[in-house]
Design a protein around this motif. Structure first.
Motif, PDB file in Angstrom:
ATOM      1  N   GLU A 107       6.007  10.010  -6.613  1.00 53.02           N
ATOM      2  CA  GLU A 107       5.673  10.084  -5.198  1.00 53.02           C
ATOM      3  C   GLU A 107       6.653   9.232  -4.394  1.00 53.02           C
ATOM      4  O   GLU A 107       7.156   8.214  -4.888  1.00 53.02           O
ATOM      5  CB  GLU A 107       4.228   9.665  -4.959  1.00 53.02           C
ATOM      6  CG  GLU A 107       3.922   8.190  -5.105  1.00 53.02           C
ATOM      7  CD  GLU A 107       3.611   7.754  -6.523  1.00 53.02           C
ATOM      8  OE1 GLU A 107       2.713   6.906  -6.698  1.00 53.02           O
ATOM      9  OE2 GLU A 107       4.297   8.211  -7.463  1.00 53.02           O
ATOM     10  N   PRO A 110       3.446   5.341  -0.850  1.00 55.96           N
ATOM     11  CA  PRO A 110       2.202   4.890  -1.478  1.00 55.96           C
ATOM     12  C   PRO A 110       1.062   5.863  -1.221  1.00 55.96           C
ATOM     13  O   PRO A 110       0.976   6.472  -0.149  1.00 55.96           O
ATOM     14  CB  PRO A 110       1.935   3.534  -0.808  1.00 55.96           C
ATOM     15  CG  PRO A 110       3.266   3.091  -0.300  1.00 55.96           C
ATOM     16  CD  PRO A 110       3.998   4.342   0.085  1.00 55.96           C
ATOM     17  N   CYS A 111       0.171   5.988  -2.211  1.00 61.58           N
ATOM     18  CA  CYS A 111      -0.965   6.901  -2.072  1.00 61.58           C
ATOM     19  C   CYS A 111      -2.164   6.279  -2.780  1.00 61.58           C
ATOM     20  O   CYS A 111      -2.419   6.561  -3.960  1.00 61.58           O
ATOM     21  CB  CYS A 111      -0.627   8.270  -2.661  1.00 61.58           C
ATOM     22  SG  CYS A 111      -1.924   9.507  -2.412  1.00 61.58           S
ATOM     23  N   PRO A 112      -2.915   5.421  -2.093  1.00 61.86           N
ATOM     24  CA  PRO A 112      -4.067   4.782  -2.721  1.00 61.86           C
ATOM     25  C   PRO A 112      -5.064   5.773  -3.310  1.00 61.86           C
ATOM     26  O   PRO A 112      -5.670   5.499  -4.355  1.00 61.86           O
ATOM     27  CB  PRO A 112      -4.692   3.970  -1.579  1.00 61.86           C
ATOM     28  CG  PRO A 112      -3.549   3.692  -0.656  1.00 61.86           C
ATOM     29  CD  PRO A 112      -2.683   4.912  -0.723  1.00 61.86           C
ATOM     30  N   ALA A 113      -5.239   6.927  -2.659  1.00 61.82           N
ATOM     31  CA  ALA A 113      -6.184   7.914  -3.181  1.00 61.82           C
ATOM     32  C   ALA A 113      -5.758   8.422  -4.551  1.00 61.82           C
ATOM     33  O   ALA A 113      -6.607   8.725  -5.406  1.00 61.82           O
ATOM     34  CB  ALA A 113      -6.320   9.081  -2.202  1.00 61.82           C
ATOM     35  N   HIS A 115      -4.074   6.725  -6.896  1.00 59.90           N
ATOM     36  CA  HIS A 115      -4.386   5.711  -7.900  1.00 59.90           C
ATOM     37  C   HIS A 115      -5.890   5.652  -8.164  1.00 59.90           C
ATOM     38  O   HIS A 115      -6.315   5.517  -9.314  1.00 59.90           O
ATOM     39  CB  HIS A 115      -3.851   4.352  -7.447  1.00 59.90           C
ATOM     40  CG  HIS A 115      -2.379   4.204  -7.653  1.00 59.90           C
ATOM     41  ND1 HIS A 115      -1.838   3.469  -8.680  1.00 59.90           N
ATOM     42  CD2 HIS A 115      -1.334   4.733  -6.982  1.00 59.90           C
ATOM     43  CE1 HIS A 115      -0.519   3.537  -8.625  1.00 59.90           C
ATOM     44  NE2 HIS A 115      -0.199   4.300  -7.607  1.00 59.90           N
ATOM     45  N   ALA A 116      -6.693   5.742  -7.109  1.00 63.02           N
ATOM     46  CA  ALA A 116      -8.144   5.741  -7.307  1.00 63.02           C
ATOM     47  C   ALA A 116      -8.581   6.950  -8.129  1.00 63.02           C
ATOM     48  O   ALA A 116      -9.501   6.848  -8.956  1.00 63.02           O
ATOM     49  CB  ALA A 116      -8.844   5.741  -5.944  1.00 63.02           C
ATOM     50  N   ASP A 119      -7.775   6.188 -11.782  1.00 61.61           N
ATOM     51  CA  ASP A 119      -8.695   5.170 -12.296  1.00 61.61           C
ATOM     52  C   ASP A 119     -10.059   5.776 -12.606  1.00 61.61           C
ATOM     53  O   ASP A 119     -10.669   5.494 -13.648  1.00 61.61           O
ATOM     54  CB  ASP A 119      -8.868   4.051 -11.272  1.00 61.61           C
ATOM     55  CG  ASP A 119      -7.612   3.230 -11.058  1.00 61.61           C
ATOM     56  OD1 ASP A 119      -6.629   3.411 -11.826  1.00 61.61           O
ATOM     57  OD2 ASP A 119      -7.603   2.416 -10.122  1.00 61.61           O
ATOM     58  N   THR A 120     -10.544   6.619 -11.696  1.00 60.99           N
ATOM     59  CA  THR A 120     -11.857   7.226 -11.877  1.00 60.99           C
ATOM     60  C   THR A 120     -11.871   8.154 -13.083  1.00 60.99           C
ATOM     61  O   THR A 120     -12.853   8.188 -13.837  1.00 60.99           O
ATOM     62  CB  THR A 120     -12.255   7.997 -10.608  1.00 60.99           C
ATOM     63  OG1 THR A 120     -12.273   7.097  -9.504  1.00 60.99           O
ATOM     64  CG2 THR A 120     -13.622   8.634 -10.747  1.00 60.99           C
ATOM     65  N   GLU A 163      -3.884  -0.879 -13.170  1.00 56.43           N
ATOM     66  CA  GLU A 163      -2.719  -1.443 -12.484  1.00 56.43           C
ATOM     67  C   GLU A 163      -1.407  -1.188 -13.224  1.00 56.43           C
ATOM     68  O   GLU A 163      -0.324  -1.339 -12.658  1.00 56.43           O
ATOM     69  CB  GLU A 163      -2.914  -2.952 -12.246  1.00 56.43           C
ATOM     70  CG  GLU A 163      -2.744  -3.832 -13.476  1.00 56.43           C
ATOM     71  CD  GLU A 163      -3.872  -3.688 -14.483  1.00 56.43           C
ATOM     72  OE1 GLU A 163      -3.644  -4.023 -15.655  1.00 56.43           O
ATOM     73  OE2 GLU A 163      -4.982  -3.252 -14.093  1.00 56.43           O
ATOM     74  N   ARG A 166       1.418   4.527 -13.467  1.00 58.86           N
ATOM     75  CA  ARG A 166       2.352   5.022 -12.458  1.00 58.86           C
ATOM     76  C   ARG A 166       2.338   6.538 -12.504  1.00 58.86           C
ATOM     77  O   ARG A 166       2.498   7.137 -13.579  1.00 58.86           O
ATOM     78  CB  ARG A 166       3.773   4.508 -12.721  1.00 58.86           C
ATOM     79  CG  ARG A 166       3.935   3.022 -12.484  1.00 58.86           C
ATOM     80  CD  ARG A 166       5.364   2.562 -12.705  1.00 58.86           C
ATOM     81  NE  ARG A 166       5.718   2.538 -14.111  1.00 58.86           N
ATOM     82  CZ  ARG A 166       6.915   2.167 -14.568  1.00 58.86           C
ATOM     83  NH1 ARG A 166       7.868   1.812 -13.705  1.00 58.86           N
ATOM     84  NH2 ARG A 166       7.163   2.155 -15.860  1.00 58.86           N
TER      85      ARG A 166
END
Length: 226
Positions: A107, A110-113, A115-116, A119-120, A163, A166
């Motif tokens: 990407e 940044p795209c916090p969604a 990474h979330a 994680d989920t 964390e 990537r």
């Protein structure tokens, strides 16, 4: 038949230009399982340089491949239930990068969604993951891993989660500098504008591996409905 392993991946839709271009680069369509002719690359064996990612199919890992603890139907239903809780979101434009010697699409913002999302997926399906065997752990060379990655390997069966994760769509094996000098411009030209087009993340792609050593294919795309 119960597959040997399953994985939760992001993969471009089959009508996305990236699916056709990226699958041709790797030499296999993970949606159909068909082998595809690869673009010519004088002086280098592209089939060899893409052999590892070809076996996994064009994808970005959300939850890495795992053996099943409770059978395929239970894992599939858990994935569908997870997808029903997550809302679709925009994926930033992608571009070819050198990722520790591998070429991969990453990407560009940044795209916090994103990474979330990963994680989920790791957490929600872990009850369906059979524990990693000693041989599977040894293949990751845990003695060489930093403490956090080693802890993830012990807990989640894979060192590169949370964390340490990537987003990346792998396009080659690890390359020597002289190989990269040829392959980087070639793959960038081959993919053209496809990586950078606007797209939504709208599904979890459930990939399956029928038996050890066999390639992964897309069993189902489970739409995000949150």
């Amino acid at each position: 038949m119960t597959p040997y392993r399953v994985a939760l991946y992001w993969a471009p839709d089959t009508d996305d230009p990236l699916h056709a271009a990226g699958s041709a680069w790797l030499g296999r369509d993970a949606a159909t399982g068909d082998a595809l002719p690869q673009p010519p690359l004088p002086g280098l064996d592209l089939a060899e340089a893409t052999a590892d990612p070809r076996g996994y199919g064009l994808h970005a890992t959300l939850k890495p491949p795992f053996r099943l603890a409770n059978g395929y139907a239970a894992a599939r239903d858990a994935t569908a239930a997870l997808a029903a809780r997550i809302a679709p979101f925009d994926l930033p434009p992608l571009a070819v990068h050198d990722l520790d010697g591998f070429l991969a699409l990453r990407e560009t913002a940044p795209c916090p969604a994103l990474h979330a999302f990963a994680d989920t997926c790791v957490e929600a399906l872990d009850a369906h993951r059979a524990p990693a065997t000693e041989a599977e752990i040894a293949r990751r060379r845990p003695e060489r891993l930093p403490a956090r990655q080693r802890a993830h390997l012990d807990r989640w069966g894979y060192p590169y989660v949370f964390e340490e994760w990537r987003f990346h769509v792998t396009l080659t094996r690890r390359l020597e500098p002289e190989e990269k000098a040829v392959i980087l411009p070639a793959v960038t030209e081959h993919l053209g504008d496809a990586p950078g087009i606007a797209r939504r993340v709208g599904a979890i792609s459930l990939f399956v591996q029928p038996a050890p050593g066999e390639p992964f294919t897309i069993a189902e795309r489970l739409p995000l409905r949150g």
